[in-house]
Scaffold this active site. Structure first.
Site, PDB file in Angstrom:
ATOM      1  N   GLY A 105      11.891 -26.330  -8.877  1.00 25.95           N
ATOM      2  CA  GLY A 105      12.776 -25.879  -7.818  1.00 25.95           C
ATOM      3  C   GLY A 105      12.024 -25.077  -6.770  1.00 25.95           C
ATOM      4  O   GLY A 105      10.883 -25.393  -6.404  1.00 25.95           O
ATOM      5  N   SER A 106      12.635 -24.005  -6.313  1.00 26.35           N
ATOM      6  CA  SER A 106      12.112 -23.284  -5.149  1.00 26.35           C
ATOM      7  C   SER A 106      10.816 -22.529  -5.395  1.00 26.35           C
ATOM      8  O   SER A 106      10.151 -22.142  -4.425  1.00 26.35           O
ATOM      9  CB  SER A 106      13.170 -22.316  -4.614  1.00 26.35           C
ATOM     10  OG  SER A 106      14.255 -23.029  -4.054  1.00 26.35           O
ATOM     11  N   VAL A 107      10.422 -22.291  -6.645  1.00 27.09           N
ATOM     12  CA  VAL A 107       9.126 -21.639  -6.845  1.00 27.09           C
ATOM     13  C   VAL A 107       7.996 -22.561  -6.395  1.00 27.09           C
ATOM     14  O   VAL A 107       6.890 -22.098  -6.082  1.00 27.09           O
ATOM     15  CB  VAL A 107       8.913 -21.190  -8.311  1.00 27.09           C
ATOM     16  CG1 VAL A 107       9.842 -20.031  -8.662  1.00 27.09           C
ATOM     17  CG2 VAL A 107       9.081 -22.338  -9.286  1.00 27.09           C
ATOM     18  N   PHE A 108       8.259 -23.869  -6.329  1.00 24.69           N
ATOM     19  CA  PHE A 108       7.239 -24.807  -5.851  1.00 24.69           C
ATOM     20  C   PHE A 108       7.009 -24.672  -4.349  1.00 24.69           C
ATOM     21  O   PHE A 108       5.994 -25.135  -3.831  1.00 24.69           O
ATOM     22  CB  PHE A 108       7.635 -26.249  -6.198  1.00 24.69           C
ATOM     23  CG  PHE A 108       6.547 -27.250  -5.928  1.00 24.69           C
ATOM     24  CD1 PHE A 108       5.460 -27.373  -6.781  1.00 24.69           C
ATOM     25  CD2 PHE A 108       6.601 -28.069  -4.807  1.00 24.69           C
ATOM     26  CE1 PHE A 108       4.436 -28.273  -6.523  1.00 24.69           C
ATOM     27  CE2 PHE A 108       5.594 -28.990  -4.537  1.00 24.69           C
ATOM     28  CZ  PHE A 108       4.500 -29.090  -5.403  1.00 24.69           C
ATOM     29  N   LYS A 109       7.934 -24.027  -3.657  1.00 24.46           N
ATOM     30  CA  LYS A 109       7.759 -23.824  -2.220  1.00 24.46           C
ATOM     31  C   LYS A 109       6.485 -23.032  -1.919  1.00 24.46           C
ATOM     32  O   LYS A 109       5.911 -23.152  -0.829  1.00 24.46           O
ATOM     33  CB  LYS A 109       8.977 -23.114  -1.638  1.00 24.46           C
ATOM     34  CG  LYS A 109      10.241 -23.968  -1.660  1.00 24.46           C
ATOM     35  CD  LYS A 109      11.472 -23.169  -1.252  1.00 24.46           C
ATOM     36  CE  LYS A 109      12.729 -24.037  -1.322  1.00 24.46           C
ATOM     37  NZ  LYS A 109      13.968 -23.268  -1.057  1.00 24.46           N
TER      38      LYS A 109
END
Length: 483
Positions: free
Chosen positions: A216-220
């Site tokens: 999810g958003s931690v991959f951003k």
């Protein structure tokens, strides 16, 4: 006649040399591999006739062998077994060992090549043979704090030291008691093992290093790193800021988590998009970068790579052959992107360490029974992932996310915490996977941490990273910073 004898002699000599070579290869060069092979039951059973070396945390045994009055001579005992099960694993009398018991089996049993002369000395002197001691990198304060903070949630917490790569905590829940799998009653061991295998919560899986989830958003963080390190973007680079975004070539629209645009205005900066964790501008950025640039950066952080610590770590994946719609989804950690908590801890640790990623490591030293060192482990660089300038910029962006963005529940009074939350979808009806990754103190990083909470933390699709994962990280960081 002499000619025939000569031929026979040469043939016998060749056969002798072949036998000598194969024996040397098997007994010397392949000794460690054969000893570690789970199918080698003779080695496993023989290891019980010696005092197997202890596994240590801060000098105290979390696994040790004690004398018993039965055919096996020694019983393996695990102190606070469920807490340290992801580290120690277990060694059964009728199956393959796991954890460090498996990864360093030859050293713990005293049968490694490096302990050959110790074995020889035991034979000559008649002393009881013993295995080597394994000192882990685990910090008992960090391990206990991670265990307590995770509570009854399904997931994992991993804490590393950014400057060295040392793993300071590795907790996985639900856990199990390795003592029940080390007893000398094979029927009881089989019954316990079968029950654990059948348990739908999969307690035998080390979720910190062997469970893959959409990040999810931690991959951003990976996508922003690729953008900034390319030199083509800055935190103030802007993208259109619509309420919805149509995935190229599809009838599917994506939205930001809160349902509106990202912070107001017709355009949005990369800095704001990361701070507020907006999906649409990240999809736009991902499409602008292209899948190859994102994959290259992901692989610099360790995705698509096999490695061990020395426990084998499941390979985190950034897929290849993506179309534009899939690239957009992958840019905020969805589609087929998957990661372990350790992988995301490596992302945070590299940013914390000026862009330099260190090789993760769970073992500090291996020591012979006479206290002489067999092997000591030094910090090793995995690779320089991003420039120090990019790392410094991203650190400030992550601090902003904790101070006034989407990760505010990780704030600690008097300490700058750098962090990023994530709330990953697993399908239209399945519970979300919740994340936090970051480090502290931001100005002199001592600890990098990643928290994984599976099954929505019991809240289905109403739980989110800042609600459940960020407070866990805060509790652990407070414990280690105040010890």
């Amino acid at each position: 006649m002499n000619r025939e004898l000569k031929r026979i002699s040469i043939f016998v000599l060749i056969m002798f040399l072949a036998l000598l070579s194969s024996t040397t290869i098997i007994q010397v060069l392949q000794a460690d591999n054969l000893a570690a092979d789970a199918r080698n039951q003779r080695t496993l059973l023989a290891s019980y006739s010696v005092e197997r070396g202890p596994i240590l945390v801060a000098g105290q045994p979390i696994a040790q062998s004690v004398p018993v009055d039965d055919d096996y001579k020694f019983q393996r005992v695990y102190s606070n077994g469920p807490l340290y099960a992801p580290v120690t694993g277990f060694i059964p009398v009728n199956g393959a060992p796991t954890g460090l018991e498996q990864a360093l089996n030859s050293e713990l049993s005293g049968t490694s090549n490096s302990q050959f002369f110790d074995q020889l000395n035991s034979i000559v002197t008649g002393q009881q043979p013993a295995g080597a001691a394994v000192e882990t990198t685990i910090d008992p304060v960090a391990q206990q704090a991670a265990w307590d903070a995770l509570g009854d949630k399904t997931g994992a917490v991993i804490v590393t030291e950014p400057k060295t790569g040392r793993v300071l905590a590795m907790v996985s829940k639900p856990s199990y008691d390795p003592n029940l799998l080390a007893v000398h009653d094979t029927t009881a061991v089989n019954d316990t093992y079968d029950a654990l295998v059948d348990d739908p919560t999969s307690p035998l899986i080390n979720r910190a290093i062997n469970e893959l989830n959409p990040p999810g958003s931690v991959f951003k963080l990976v996508v922003v790193a690729a953008a900034l390190d390319s030199g083509q973007y800055t935190p103030e680079s802007t993208f259109p800021n619509p309420l919805t975004f149509q995935l190229p070539g599809t009838d599917t629209y994506i939205r930001n988590t809160e349902g509106g645009n990202c912070g107001g205005g017709d355009t949005v900066t990369i800095a704001t998009a990361l701070k507020l964790s907006c999906n649409i501008p990240m999809a736009e950025l991902g499409l602008a970068l292209g899948q190859d640039a994102i994959r290259e950066m992901a692989e610099k952080f360790g995705f698509n790579t096999d490695y061990s610590i020395p426990l084998d770590v499941s390979k985190s994946v950034f897929p290849s052959g993506l179309n534009e719609a899939e690239t957009a989804l992958s840019s905020f950690g969805q589609f087929e992107v998957t990661a372990t908590p350790l992988q995301m801890a490596m992302v945070s640790a590299a940013i914390a360490n000026g862009g330099k990623l260190m090789q993760p490591n769970l073992v500090d030293a291996i020591t012979a029974p006479n206290l002489t060192p067999i092997q000591t482990f030094e910090a090793k660089e995995f690779r320089q992932v991003i420039s120090p300038e990019t790392a410094a910029t991203m650190t400030q962006m992550m601090v902003n996310g904790v101070n006034s963005g989407a990760a505010t529940n990780a704030r600690i009074d008097g300490v700058d915490v750098a962090g990023k939350t994530g709330t990953a979808e697993n399908g239209s009806e399945d519970p979300y996977t919740l994340w936090f990754t970051g480090f502290a103190p931001a100005n002199d990083p001592q600890y990098a941490i990643t928290v994984l909470v599976e099954n929505g933390g019991g809240l289905g699709q109403t739980g989110y990273g800042n609600l459940l994962a960020a407070p866990i990280a805060k509790q652990v960081l407070e414990a280690v910073l105040n010890k």
